[in-house]
Design an enzyme around this catalytic site. Structure first.
Site, mmCIF file in Angstrom:
data_model
loop_
_atom_site.group_PDB
_atom_site.id
_atom_site.type_symbol
_atom_site.label_atom_id
_atom_site.label_comp_id
_atom_site.label_asym_id
_atom_site.label_seq_id
_atom_site.Cartn_x
_atom_site.Cartn_y
_atom_site.Cartn_z
ATOM 1 N N THR A 72 23.564 -50.768 27.747
ATOM 2 C CA THR A 72 24.133 -49.428 27.540
ATOM 3 C C THR A 72 25.515 -49.539 26.902
ATOM 4 O OG1 THR A 72 22.898 -48.552 29.411
ATOM 5 C CG2 THR A 72 24.842 -47.313 28.731
ATOM 6 N N ASN A 151 11.154 -49.151 24.626
ATOM 7 C CA ASN A 151 11.040 -49.476 26.048
ATOM 8 C C ASN A 151 9.845 -48.827 26.732
ATOM 9 O OD1 ASN A 151 13.089 -47.474 25.192
ATOM 10 N ND2 ASN A 151 13.002 -46.829 27.310
ATOM 11 N N GLN A 179 14.833 -54.543 24.625
ATOM 12 C CA GLN A 179 13.474 -54.812 25.112
ATOM 13 C C GLN A 179 12.782 -55.917 24.313
ATOM 14 O OE1 GLN A 179 12.091 -53.806 27.847
ATOM 15 N NE2 GLN A 179 13.361 -52.063 28.429
ATOM 16 N N CYS A 325 15.557 -44.958 33.550
ATOM 17 C CA CYS A 325 16.737 -44.092 33.488
ATOM 18 C C CYS A 325 16.356 -42.614 33.537
ATOM 19 C CB CYS A 325 17.525 -44.346 32.204
ATOM 20 S SG CYS A 325 17.730 -46.065 31.846
HETATM 21 N N1 PLP Z 1 18.193 -50.062 25.433
HETATM 22 C C1 PLP Z 1 16.915 -50.150 25.812
HETATM 23 C C2 PLP Z 1 15.845 -50.129 24.756
HETATM 24 C C3 PLP Z 1 16.580 -50.254 27.162
HETATM 25 O O1 PLP Z 1 15.301 -50.317 27.518
HETATM 26 C C4 PLP Z 1 17.623 -50.270 28.119
HETATM 27 C C5 PLP Z 1 17.316 -50.339 29.551
HETATM 28 O O2 PLP Z 1 16.293 -49.871 30.012
HETATM 29 C C6 PLP Z 1 18.946 -50.189 27.675
HETATM 30 C C7 PLP Z 1 19.198 -50.089 26.326
HETATM 31 C C8 PLP Z 1 20.086 -50.208 28.630
HETATM 32 O O3 PLP Z 1 20.325 -51.514 29.122
HETATM 33 P P1 PLP Z 1 21.132 -51.743 30.472
HETATM 34 O O4 PLP Z 1 20.194 -51.453 31.594
HETATM 35 O O5 PLP Z 1 21.526 -53.191 30.435
HETATM 36 O O6 PLP Z 1 22.312 -50.859 30.450
#
Ligand code: PLP
Length: 379
Positions: A72, A151, A179, A325
């Site tokens: 993120t 994802n 991913q 999320c």
């Molecule tokens: N980008 C994608 C495609 C994701 O699937 C995720 C998490 O599910 C993230 C970003 C965010 O990653 P993080 O959980 O390390 O903040």
């Protein structure tokens, strides 16, 4: 009850060898890596080795890696950082309708600040059309951001072609590879990207740790301001143990990539075949030619996906309906909606995401459990 974990796109089990690598940095090497004494320098050495490993994993050089608190933050740093350094109100960003919320909500934030964002549509397989991307670019565009793999459905985007289009017009290109990492080979030079996001916990590393690759020569996007850490690109005392674990996760994933993923791909195929054969009214939401080996997304006609996932959980089978999320909303999946699925299909879906920990026996248990459960819920 023997539990089966099929939610590896939400997060993965910490690999025991990753934990082993981390423990000394929680116990003995607790120095601040910015300190000049022995304690600090031990921590610094661990971090330097991890940086090399992360860089090797994606074909980058070590000084192009900026450690972050996860995927993120890496996405936010790419989008908000580039908007800050290269943009002005009215500047444009081009992305896709199926990005993770870390990208989408960064874009929405930028829209409030006066930036203009174009969300490229996808086809029924979840892929963008590079020709539409090319047509959407004008002189106001400062950044194109297209995820490498989705994802929810696992579709792999034509990132190399998209990056080449951006490069030919002199525009920076970011890809969210959170991913894709550990599931398909990654090479930043071959992809031709300027910025790439990673997250350790998606491939058996620790949570709360990731990185942004920033191609050498790109004026550093900065999101977090403070001390001189990460060559002034990301302030804050580094999470040394997690970074060391991240490095080890990259090393292990790099070593096992081909073999592990062909086994995982066969298990995923068996899961899909078994379910489609035994349950009527199932639609597999996928791109047959371009997909991650570990992800399967299926819509079950006339069934609420949340209810199905909860019932599977009661039987010890952990799956999700889509992004972790968004598990607090009952909104239809925006990814499936963008792929042209009906509201029923976009709410009646399950995402199965596998890892090297899964076995053929586990897959057979899931295939055996689903028909009766789905029939019961339909009834
Ligand atoms: N980008 C994608 C495609 C994701 O699937 C995720 C998490 O599910 C993230 C970003 C965010 O990653 P993080 O959980 O390390 O903040």
């Amino acid at each position: 009850m023997k539990r089966i974990y099929l939610d590896n796109n939400a997060t993965t089990r910490l690999h025991p060898e990753v934990l082993e690598e981390m423990l000394p940095y929680l116990r003995e090497h607790y120095g601040n890596p910015s300190s000049i004494h022995w304690f600090g320098q031990e921590a610094r050495r661990g971090m330097d080795r991890a940086r090399e490993r992360v860089a090797d994993f994606i074909g980058a050089s070590a000084d192009e890696i900026v450690f972050t608190s996860g995927g993120t933050e890496a996405d936010n740093e790419a989008l908000l950082g580039i908007a800050d350094s290269a943009g002005k109100p009215g500047s444009r960003i081009v992305t896709t309708a199926v990005e993770h919320q870390a990208v989408l909500n960064s874009c929405r934030y930028l829209e409030k600040k006066g930036f203009v964002v174009t969300y490229l549509p996808v086809d029924s397989r979840g892929r963008i059309d590079p020709g539409v991307l090319a047509d959407s670019i004008d002189d106001d565009v400062i950044l194109v951001s297209v995820m490498l793999a989705n994802n929810e459905v696992g579709t792999i985007q034509p990132v190399r072609e998209a990056a080449a289009i951006a490069r030919s017009k002199g525009i920076l290109f970011h890809t969210d590879a959170v991913q894709a990492a550990g599931r398909i080979p990654l090479d930043v030079r071959e992809l031709g990207v300027d910025l790439l996001s990673l997250s350790a916990h998606k491939f058996h590393g620790p949570k709360g740790c990731g990185a942004l690759f920033v191609r050498s020569g790109v004026a550093g996007p900065v999101l977090i301001h403070g001390g001189h850490h990460e060559r002034r690109r990301r302030a804050g005392t580094e999470n040394v143990a997690a970074i060391v674990g991240f490095g080890q996760a990259c090393r292990l994933a790099g070593m096992r990539l081909g073999e592990a993923n062909s086994v995982i791909g066969s298990l995923r195929d068996r899961l899909e075949e078994g379910i489609v054969e035994r349950v009527a009214g199932v639609k597999v939401n996928r791109c047959v030619e371009h997909r991650l080996p570990n992800t399967s997304n299926m819509s079950f006609e006339g069934v609420d996906g949340q209810l199905l996932a909860m019932n599977l959980d009661l039987m010890g089978i952990a799956v999700s309906t889509g992004s972790a999320c968004q598990s607090d909303t009952r909104e239809p999946s925006y990814v499936l909606s963008a792929m042209g699925c009906s509201t029923g299909q976009a709410t009646g879906c399950l995402r199965f995401s596998l890892s090297a920990d899964n076995t053929a026996e586990e897959i057979e248990s899931v295939v055996a459990a689903l028909p009766e459960l789905v029939e019961g819920l339909r009834g």
